[in-house]
Write a protein that holds these residues in place. Structure first.
Motif, mmCIF file in Angstrom:
data_model
loop_
_atom_site.group_PDB
_atom_site.id
_atom_site.type_symbol
_atom_site.label_atom_id
_atom_site.label_comp_id
_atom_site.label_asym_id
_atom_site.label_seq_id
_atom_site.Cartn_x
_atom_site.Cartn_y
_atom_site.Cartn_z
ATOM 1 N N ALA A 195 -11.145 -9.161 -6.128
ATOM 2 C CA ALA A 195 -10.729 -9.271 -7.529
ATOM 3 C C ALA A 195 -10.063 -10.606 -7.829
ATOM 4 O O ALA A 195 -10.257 -11.176 -8.909
ATOM 5 N N THR A 199 0.875 -1.170 0.000
ATOM 6 C CA THR A 199 0.000 0.000 0.000
ATOM 7 C C THR A 199 0.918 1.227 0.000
ATOM 8 O O THR A 199 2.139 1.101 -0.092
ATOM 9 N N ARG A 226 -8.529 -2.178 3.359
ATOM 10 C CA ARG A 226 -9.061 -1.811 2.038
ATOM 11 C C ARG A 226 -8.276 -2.497 0.931
ATOM 12 O O ARG A 226 -8.857 -3.041 -0.005
ATOM 13 N N HIS A 227 -6.967 -2.461 1.057
ATOM 14 C CA HIS A 227 -6.127 -3.047 0.011
ATOM 15 C C HIS A 227 -6.337 -4.564 -0.069
ATOM 16 O O HIS A 227 -6.502 -5.115 -1.154
ATOM 17 N N THR A 271 -9.869 -5.363 -1.487
ATOM 18 C CA THR A 271 -9.912 -5.104 -2.936
ATOM 19 C C THR A 271 -9.214 -6.234 -3.685
ATOM 20 O O THR A 271 -9.738 -6.769 -4.666
ATOM 21 N N TRP A 272 -8.031 -6.611 -3.220
ATOM 22 C CA TRP A 272 -7.282 -7.705 -3.847
ATOM 23 C C TRP A 272 -8.071 -9.015 -3.753
ATOM 24 O O TRP A 272 -8.181 -9.745 -4.735
ATOM 25 N N CYS A 290 -20.025 -8.356 -2.150
ATOM 26 C CA CYS A 290 -19.019 -7.994 -3.147
ATOM 27 C C CYS A 290 -19.675 -7.760 -4.498
ATOM 28 O O CYS A 290 -20.642 -8.456 -4.847
#
Length: 159
Positions: free
Chosen positions: A119, A5, A111-112, A115-116, A158
């Protein structure tokens, strides 16, 4: 595994992280949110060993990563854990050394990672469990987009 990050590196745990984990999990402010005494050295070692084993599983279903500052110091952990690699539902969890509270590190790391995870792992839902009196954890969950579904349980749907 390693994610970066702006201020942090999220990485798999190493057995050498045990002393740092023991130190922050023994602080009175940390223990306020748990109904147990400070961990023993053996309990901290077993915890870190478990996280190291999770990182070695194939296929992998649990991503509980060390939150580290650029210098490599472990200041906590955040992760998503699925019961099985093919699952699309995971539990989220985060803990931070009280010395680093209120600096945005937990939000940035979480958050990081979320998100990862969404996805990369194909998650459809993430849930978090917390004690109703842990207002900091509740604020973090809400800042991440989780919504309360019952006392102590928060869910993130999600996209």
């Amino acid at each position: 595994m390693r994610l970066r990050t702006e201020r942090l590196i999220l990485r798999d745990f190493q057995r050498e992280d045990t002393a740092t984990v023991l130190a922050y999990q023994s602080k009175p402010a940390y223990l306020e949110h748990y109904e147990r005494p400070p961990p023993t050295e053996e309990e901290a070692r077993a915890f870190v060993d478990m996280l190291c084993r999770w990182a070695e599983e194939q296929p992998r279903s649990k991503y509980q990563l060390a939150i580290t500052l650029d210098g490599g110091r472990v200041i906590g952990t955040c992760g998503v854990r699925k019961a099985a690699a093919e699952d699309t539902v995971a539990e989220y969890g985060c803990e931070l050394d009280p010395e680093y509270w209120r600096r945005g590190y937990a939000l940035e790391a979480s958050r990081h990672l979320l998100t990862w995870s969404i996805a990369t792992l194909g998650l459809r839902e993430v849930f978090a469990l917390t004690r109703p009196e842990n207002q900091s954890a509740i604020r973090l969950a809400e800042a991440l987009g989780f919504r309360r579904v019952e006392d102590g349980r928060y869910e993130l749907t999600c996209p």
